[in-house]
Design a protein around this motif. Structure first.
Motif, PDB file in Angstrom:
ATOM      1  N   LEU A 105       0.802  -1.221   0.000  1.00  0.00           N
ATOM      2  CA  LEU A 105       0.000   0.000   0.000  1.00  0.00           C
ATOM      3  C   LEU A 105       0.839   1.277   0.000  1.00  0.00           C
ATOM      4  CD1 LEU A 105      -2.693  -1.195   2.555  1.00  0.00           C
ATOM      5  CD2 LEU A 105      -2.868  -1.121   0.050  1.00  0.00           C
ATOM      6  N   ASP A 106       2.151   1.149  -0.054  1.00  0.00           N
ATOM      7  CA  ASP A 106       3.039   2.309  -0.010  1.00  0.00           C
ATOM      8  C   ASP A 106       3.858   2.375  -1.298  1.00  0.00           C
ATOM      9  OD1 ASP A 106       4.778   4.379   0.569  1.00  0.00           O
ATOM     10  OD2 ASP A 106       5.863   3.280   2.133  1.00  0.00           O
ATOM     11  N   GLU A 107       3.400   3.197  -2.228  1.00  0.00           N
ATOM     12  CA  GLU A 107       4.067   3.300  -3.526  1.00  0.00           C
ATOM     13  C   GLU A 107       5.531   3.708  -3.392  1.00  0.00           C
ATOM     14  OE1 GLU A 107       3.512   5.534  -7.806  1.00  0.00           O
ATOM     15  OE2 GLU A 107       1.822   5.475  -6.425  1.00  0.00           O
ATOM     16  N   LEU A 108       5.839   4.525  -2.392  1.00  0.00           N
ATOM     17  CA  LEU A 108       7.227   4.968  -2.201  1.00  0.00           C
ATOM     18  C   LEU A 108       8.157   3.787  -1.917  1.00  0.00           C
ATOM     19  CD1 LEU A 108       9.178   7.329  -2.121  1.00  0.00           C
ATOM     20  CD2 LEU A 108       8.606   7.627   0.301  1.00  0.00           C
ATOM     21  N   SER A 109       7.681   2.804  -1.162  1.00  0.00           N
ATOM     22  CA  SER A 109       8.534   1.639  -0.880  1.00  0.00           C
ATOM     23  C   SER A 109       8.862   0.875  -2.167  1.00  0.00           C
ATOM     24  CB  SER A 109       7.883   0.715   0.163  1.00  0.00           C
ATOM     25  OG  SER A 109       6.767   0.017  -0.362  1.00  0.00           O
ATOM     26  N   TRP A 110       7.965   0.934  -3.156  1.00  0.00           N
ATOM     27  CA  TRP A 110       8.232   0.318  -4.471  1.00  0.00           C
ATOM     28  C   TRP A 110       9.209   1.182  -5.256  1.00  0.00           C
ATOM     29  CZ3 TRP A 110       6.028  -4.254  -6.362  1.00  0.00           C
ATOM     30  CH2 TRP A 110       5.074  -4.837  -5.524  1.00  0.00           C
ATOM     31  N   ARG A 111       8.964   2.488  -5.264  1.00  0.00           N
ATOM     32  CA  ARG A 111       9.821   3.413  -6.038  1.00  0.00           C
ATOM     33  C   ARG A 111      11.264   3.399  -5.534  1.00  0.00           C
ATOM     34  NH1 ARG A 111       7.398   6.814  -9.555  1.00  0.00           N
ATOM     35  NH2 ARG A 111       5.136   6.997  -9.417  1.00  0.00           N
ATOM     36  N   ASN A 112      11.443   3.122  -4.248  1.00  0.00           N
ATOM     37  CA  ASN A 112      12.797   3.071  -3.690  1.00  0.00           C
ATOM     38  C   ASN A 112      13.588   1.862  -4.185  1.00  0.00           C
ATOM     39  OD1 ASN A 112      12.497   5.439  -2.253  1.00  0.00           O
ATOM     40  ND2 ASN A 112      11.812   4.403  -0.386  1.00  0.00           N
ATOM     41  N   ARG A 113      12.908   0.867  -4.735  1.00  0.00           N
ATOM     42  CA  ARG A 113      13.596  -0.356  -5.182  1.00  0.00           C
ATOM     43  C   ARG A 113      13.471  -0.655  -6.660  1.00  0.00           C
ATOM     44  NH1 ARG A 113      13.638  -5.319  -1.300  1.00  0.00           N
ATOM     45  NH2 ARG A 113      15.065  -5.982  -2.912  1.00  0.00           N
ATOM     46  N   PHE A 114      12.374  -0.180  -7.281  1.00  0.00           N
ATOM     47  CA  PHE A 114      12.099  -0.584  -8.659  1.00  0.00           C
ATOM     48  C   PHE A 114      11.699   0.602  -9.523  1.00  0.00           C
ATOM     49  CE2 PHE A 114      10.760  -4.092  -5.830  1.00  0.00           C
ATOM     50  CZ  PHE A 114      11.689  -5.052  -6.225  1.00  0.00           C
ATOM     51  N   GLU A 115      11.969   0.474 -10.808  1.00  0.00           N
ATOM     52  CA  GLU A 115      11.514   1.449 -11.796  1.00  0.00           C
ATOM     53  C   GLU A 115      10.072   1.113 -12.180  1.00  0.00           C
ATOM     54  OE1 GLU A 115      13.229   4.011 -13.121  1.00  0.00           O
ATOM     55  OE2 GLU A 115      15.103   3.569 -12.080  1.00  0.00           O
ATOM     56  N   ILE A 116       9.312   2.116 -12.610  1.00  0.00           N
ATOM     57  CA  ILE A 116       7.978   1.894 -13.166  1.00  0.00           C
ATOM     58  C   ILE A 116       8.129   0.954 -14.371  1.00  0.00           C
ATOM     59  CG2 ILE A 116       6.024   3.036 -14.320  1.00  0.00           C
ATOM     60  CD1 ILE A 116       6.219   3.812 -11.385  1.00  0.00           C
ATOM     61  N   LYS A 117       7.191   0.033 -14.531  1.00  0.00           N
ATOM     62  CA  LYS A 117       7.159  -0.920 -15.659  1.00  0.00           C
ATOM     63  C   LYS A 117       8.439  -1.748 -15.765  1.00  0.00           C
ATOM     64  CE  LYS A 117       3.910   1.684 -18.452  1.00  0.00           C
ATOM     65  NZ  LYS A 117       3.579   2.235 -19.763  1.00  0.00           N
ATOM     66  N   SER A 118       9.008  -2.156 -14.619  1.00  0.00           N
ATOM     67  CA  SER A 118      10.268  -2.912 -14.648  1.00  0.00           C
ATOM     68  C   SER A 118      10.129  -4.352 -14.172  1.00  0.00           C
ATOM     69  CB  SER A 118      11.321  -2.210 -13.786  1.00  0.00           C
ATOM     70  OG  SER A 118      10.954  -2.266 -12.412  1.00  0.00           O
ATOM     71  N   ILE A 119       9.003  -4.698 -13.561  1.00  0.00           N
ATOM     72  CA  ILE A 119       8.863  -6.015 -12.930  1.00  0.00           C
ATOM     73  C   ILE A 119       8.142  -6.976 -13.872  1.00  0.00           C
ATOM     74  CG2 ILE A 119       7.857  -7.262 -10.974  1.00  0.00           C
ATOM     75  CD1 ILE A 119       8.175  -4.651  -9.337  1.00  0.00           C
ATOM     76  N   THR A 120       8.681  -8.168 -13.997  1.00  0.00           N
ATOM     77  CA  THR A 120       8.091  -9.205 -14.854  1.00  0.00           C
ATOM     78  C   THR A 120       6.985  -9.954 -14.132  1.00  0.00           C
ATOM     79  OG1 THR A 120      10.199  -9.502 -15.987  1.00  0.00           O
ATOM     80  CG2 THR A 120       8.602 -11.301 -16.181  1.00  0.00           C
ATOM     81  N   ALA A 121       7.219 -10.290 -12.861  1.00  0.00           N
ATOM     82  CA  ALA A 121       6.247 -11.105 -12.122  1.00  0.00           C
ATOM     83  C   ALA A 121       6.276 -10.770 -10.644  1.00  0.00           C
ATOM     84  CB  ALA A 121       6.540 -12.587 -12.330  1.00  0.00           C
ATOM     85  N   ILE A 122       5.082 -10.829 -10.048  1.00  0.00           N
ATOM     86  CA  ILE A 122       4.921 -10.647  -8.604  1.00  0.00           C
ATOM     87  C   ILE A 122       4.154 -11.854  -8.094  1.00  0.00           C
ATOM     88  CG2 ILE A 122       3.848  -9.245  -6.786  1.00  0.00           C
ATOM     89  CD1 ILE A 122       4.034  -6.840  -8.792  1.00  0.00           C
ATOM     90  N   LEU A 123       4.650 -12.466  -7.035  1.00  0.00           N
ATOM     91  CA  LEU A 123       3.961 -13.591  -6.425  1.00  0.00           C
ATOM     92  C   LEU A 123       3.510 -13.188  -5.024  1.00  0.00           C
ATOM     93  CD1 LEU A 123       4.574 -17.254  -6.779  1.00  0.00           C
ATOM     94  CD2 LEU A 123       4.480 -16.375  -4.454  1.00  0.00           C
ATOM     95  N   ALA A 124       2.242 -13.426  -4.743  1.00  0.00           N
ATOM     96  CA  ALA A 124       1.678 -13.091  -3.429  1.00  0.00           C
ATOM     97  C   ALA A 124       0.882 -14.290  -2.938  1.00  0.00           C
ATOM     98  CB  ALA A 124       0.794 -11.859  -3.525  1.00  0.00           C
ATOM     99  N   GLU A 125       1.486 -15.091  -2.081  1.00  0.00           N
ATOM    100  CA  GLU A 125       0.812 -16.274  -1.536  1.00  0.00           C
ATOM    101  C   GLU A 125       0.264 -15.948  -0.155  1.00  0.00           C
ATOM    102  OE1 GLU A 125       1.513 -20.969  -0.392  1.00  0.00           O
ATOM    103  OE2 GLU A 125       2.994 -19.961  -1.644  1.00  0.00           O
ATOM    104  N   HIS A 126      -1.036 -15.923  -0.062  1.00  0.00           N
ATOM    105  CA  HIS A 126      -1.757 -15.655   1.185  1.00  0.00           C
ATOM    106  C   HIS A 126      -1.311 -14.321   1.784  1.00  0.00           C
ATOM    107  CE1 HIS A 126      -4.056 -19.496   1.777  1.00  0.00           C
ATOM    108  NE2 HIS A 126      -3.429 -19.651   0.623  1.00  0.00           N
TER     109      HIS A 126
END
Length: 187
Positions: free
Chosen positions: A34-55
């Motif tokens: 829920l915190d976009e900044l935590s994503w921006r601190n590690r990744f570029e926009i449109k840079s991730i191929t896959a996200i896995l979220a189990e439970h």
């Protein structure tokens, strides 16, 4: 530091499991859905191929789930995907439903760890489609309690709590199934 590599695959809320070698395993304190900044601190926009979220998504309200899906959508490459597994609200087993119910498992001193929603294939599909994802159902129970299964490949993300990988679910009887989808970014 922002990661730059050809193929980025991450597991959010990985816990102590490492069912996906070669993927980046993260915890909530590193990547907060829920915190976009935590994503921006590690990744570029449109840079991730896959996200896995189990439970993971059952620990968000419906509205928070949509917000998390929006953030993920922003960081996924075109044709990237989220493989999402949650407890299955249509699994016809009273003991299972008692464990996965709203307010269900989780330490009392950490209320965010308890379940805020119990999804069925309709609610989970609607939530991701509302953001623009195309959803493929992989494992789920329908409204009549019938198990539905589409063959899926673990190289695209292993979900341990599945008919395919969980030893509790081998044979003719499911004991601990998940509702599993792929939400694909279509642009």
């Amino acid at each position: 530091m922002v990661l730059q590599q050809e193929e980025i695959k991450i597991v959010v809320g990985a816990g102590e499991y490492n069912n996906n070698p070669g993927w980046i395993h993260t915890q909530e304190k590193e990547i907060d859905l829920l915190d976009e900044l935590s994503w921006r601190n590690r990744f570029e926009i449109k840079s991730i191929t896959a996200i896995l979220a189990e439970h993971v998504w059952e620990h968000l309200t419906y509205e928070e789930g949509i917000r998390a899906a929006q953030i993920c959508f922003e960081f996924l490459k075109p044709s990237g995907y989220i493989r999402c597994a949650v407890p299955d609200g249509f699994f016809p087993d009273e003991a299972y439903q008692n464990v996965v119910k709203v307010g269900g498992p989780g330490p009392k001193d950490h209320p965010a760890a308890s379940h805020k929603i119990v999804h069925n294939y309709k609610t989970l599909t609607e939530m991701f489609e509302a953001v623009g994802f195309q959803v493929e159902l992989l494992e789920y129970h329908d409204e009549h309690g019938n198990f539905q299964y589409k063959n899926w490949n673990g190289k695209d993300g292993v979900i341990f709590r599945s008919q395919k990988y969980d030893p509790r679910n081998q044979g003719n009887k499911l004991a601990a199934p998940s509702l599993i989808i792929d939400a694909i970014k279509v642009e």
